[in-house]
Design a protein around this motif. Structure first.
Motif, short mmCIF file in Angstrom:
data_model
loop_
_atom_site.label_atom_id
_atom_site.label_comp_id
_atom_site.label_asym_id
_atom_site.label_seq_id
_atom_site.Cartn_x
_atom_site.Cartn_y
_atom_site.Cartn_z
N CYS A 62 0.94 -1.15 -0.11
CA CYS A 62 0.18 0.14 -0.04
C CYS A 62 0.73 1.30 0.04
CB CYS A 62 -0.94 0.17 1.26
SG CYS A 62 -0.01 -0.18 2.87
N ASP A 63 0.28 2.39 -0.22
CA ASP A 63 1.04 3.62 -0.11
C ASP A 63 1.67 3.75 1.27
OD1 ASP A 63 -0.37 5.47 1.36
OD2 ASP A 63 -2.01 4.89 0.27
N SER A 64 2.83 4.72 1.41
CA SER A 64 3.65 4.61 2.44
C SER A 64 2.84 5.41 3.77
CB SER A 64 4.61 5.59 2.15
OG SER A 64 4.30 6.81 1.72
N LEU A 65 1.79 6.14 3.52
CA LEU A 65 1.11 6.62 4.79
C LEU A 65 0.17 5.61 5.25
CD1 LEU A 65 0.27 9.32 6.35
CD2 LEU A 65 -1.42 9.67 4.73
N ALA A 66 -0.31 5.07 4.33
CA ALA A 66 -1.46 3.81 4.79
C ALA A 66 -0.60 2.82 5.74
CB ALA A 66 -2.12 3.01 3.77
N VAL A 91 14.49 9.71 2.46
CA VAL A 91 14.79 9.96 3.76
C VAL A 91 13.92 10.29 4.65
CG1 VAL A 91 16.27 11.66 5.06
CG2 VAL A 91 17.10 10.95 2.95
N ASP A 92 12.85 11.17 4.23
CA ASP A 92 11.77 11.16 5.35
C ASP A 92 11.01 10.15 5.71
OD1 ASP A 92 12.06 14.01 5.20
OD2 ASP A 92 11.09 14.34 3.46
N PHE A 93 10.75 9.13 4.61
CA PHE A 93 9.77 8.06 4.88
C PHE A 93 10.63 7.08 5.78
CE2 PHE A 93 8.86 3.52 4.01
CZ PHE A 93 7.76 3.56 4.45
N HIS A 94 11.96 6.97 5.43
CA HIS A 94 12.77 6.26 6.57
C HIS A 94 12.71 6.85 7.98
CE1 HIS A 94 14.23 4.77 2.96
NE2 HIS A 94 15.35 3.80 3.51
N TYR A 95 12.61 8.08 7.93
CA TYR A 95 12.87 8.83 9.50
C TYR A 95 11.31 8.53 10.07
CZ TYR A 95 13.56 12.14 13.11
OH TYR A 95 13.42 12.78 14.32
N ALA A 96 10.29 8.54 9.53
CA ALA A 96 8.95 8.29 9.70
C ALA A 96 8.74 7.03 10.34
CB ALA A 96 7.82 8.80 8.68
N ALA A 97 9.46 5.94 9.43
CA ALA A 97 9.28 4.68 9.76
C ALA A 97 9.84 4.38 11.09
CB ALA A 97 9.83 3.83 8.67
N GLN A 99 10.35 6.43 13.40
CA GLN A 99 9.65 6.82 14.70
C GLN A 99 8.33 6.15 14.84
OE1 GLN A 99 9.31 11.05 12.85
NE2 GLN A 99 9.97 11.69 14.64
N HIS A 100 7.91 5.33 14.10
CA HIS A 100 6.68 4.47 14.20
C HIS A 100 7.16 3.16 14.75
CE1 HIS A 100 4.25 7.71 11.91
NE2 HIS A 100 3.46 6.98 12.16
N GLY A 101 8.46 2.82 14.93
CA GLY A 101 8.61 1.68 15.58
C GLY A 101 9.01 0.51 14.42
N ILE A 102 9.24 0.95 13.15
CA ILE A 102 9.66 0.10 12.47
C ILE A 102 11.20 -0.23 12.54
CG2 ILE A 102 10.04 -0.39 9.80
CD1 ILE A 102 7.15 -0.20 10.62
N ASN A 103 11.43 -1.47 12.54
CA ASN A 103 12.93 -2.09 12.98
C ASN A 103 14.03 -1.95 11.78
OD1 ASN A 103 11.16 -3.66 14.96
ND2 ASN A 103 12.93 -4.05 15.88
N GLY A 104 13.41 -2.17 10.61
CA GLY A 104 14.54 -2.09 9.60
C GLY A 104 13.84 -1.58 8.37
N ILE A 105 14.49 -1.30 7.09
CA ILE A 105 14.08 -0.98 5.98
C ILE A 105 15.05 -1.44 4.84
CG2 ILE A 105 13.42 0.63 4.03
CD1 ILE A 105 12.20 2.38 5.98
N GLU A 132 22.84 7.79 8.41
CA GLU A 132 22.19 9.16 8.10
C GLU A 132 21.04 9.19 8.92
OE1 GLU A 132 20.50 12.14 4.71
OE2 GLU A 132 21.23 10.24 4.28
N ILE A 133 19.98 8.06 8.90
CA ILE A 133 18.92 8.33 9.53
C ILE A 133 19.00 8.04 11.07
CG2 ILE A 133 16.73 7.05 9.72
CD1 ILE A 133 16.96 8.55 7.26
N MET A 134 19.92 7.04 11.36
CA MET A 134 20.20 7.08 12.85
C MET A 134 20.69 8.09 13.36
SD MET A 134 18.61 4.06 13.41
CE MET A 134 19.17 3.95 15.30
N SER A 135 21.77 8.85 12.87
CA SER A 135 22.16 10.02 13.30
C SER A 135 21.11 11.06 13.61
CB SER A 135 23.28 10.46 12.55
OG SER A 135 24.53 9.59 12.46
#
Length: 225
Positions: A62-66, A91-97, A99-105, A132-135
């Motif tokens: 599904c789309d990233s927001l959903a 980058v923005d999606f990675h960071y949002a993920a 923050q939402h508790g996603i363990n990895g991409i 970059e995302i972790m920093s």
């Protein structure tokens, strides 16, 4: 030891996208990394999730927001959650993920060695994101923590030593006369201090002041003289 994994994916892929190949490649490494795999296009019931160690979400589901609002993302904080088959580094999606508790991409472009290493890290309970995302995540949390500490110090240092002593007495349930007798001051002086304390703490009564005290002074604080 084998861990159960559920893979949430689309029913089918379009032709010549390369995503079906990436999907098959990703699934092929899971057994070698110690996972027994079940896949499906329908969100599994709680009974299945309760016995699932890691939940893999196909980025094309599904789309990233959903995706970041799926029940499995928001309702199961202790479940390892991974998004794979991501078409590009957003980058923005990675960071949002994160923050939402996603363990990895994992990305479509990731080579086999990188996928295996990442899946093994996730299975071990670690995060799998770029430096970059972790920093960025660590820096944001440090800034938030610094601001929180500064706000706490600012709110508590406005009280003088005498006002703090009276606030502690009020928190213990003492009335004005008791406070006056204990501190060897007049009741009118106590009332003046209480008025000042209410004004500085933005409290309207003793009940609010006690709540404020419990929140602000759960740890030793500095006071001004």
């Amino acid at each position: 030891m084998s861990h159960h994994a559920f893979v949430l994916t689309r029913n089918s892929y379009g032709e010549n996208t390369g995503r079906d190949e990436a999907y098959e490649r990703f699934l092929s490494i899971l057994p070698s990394c110690g996972f027994s795999v079940t896949s499906g296009a329908i969100h599994p019931p709680r009974s299945v999730l309760n016995n699932t160690y890691t939940f893999f979400i196909d980025a094309q589901y599904c789309d990233s927001l959903a995706m970041l609002n799926l029940p499995v993302v928001n309702d199961y904080p202790d479940l390892n959650k991974v998004i794979f088959n991501v078409p590009q580094a957003d980058v923005d999606f990675h960071y949002a993920a994160l923050q939402h508790g996603i363990n990895g991409i994992f990305h479509i472009e990731d080579n086999l060695e990188l996928l295996v290493r990442g899946v093994q890290q996730v299975q071990a309970g670690n995060k799998w994101y770029s430096r970059e995302i972790m920093s960025r995540y660590i820096d944001a949390n440090l800034v938030a923590k610094t601001k929180s500490v500064a706000a706490l110090q600012s709110s508590t240092t406005v009280l003088t030593k005498r006002e703090l002593a009276i606030t502690r007495k009020i928190a213990d349930g003492a009335q004005n006369q008791e406070i006056a007798d204990c501190l060897h001051i007049s009741v009118n002086t106590v009332k003046t201090h209480v008025y000042s304390i209410f004004r500085k703490t933005d409290c309207r009564n003793r009940v609010e002041l006690i709540k404020w005290f419990d929140h602000q002074f759960s740890q030793p604080q500095q006071v001004s003289y």
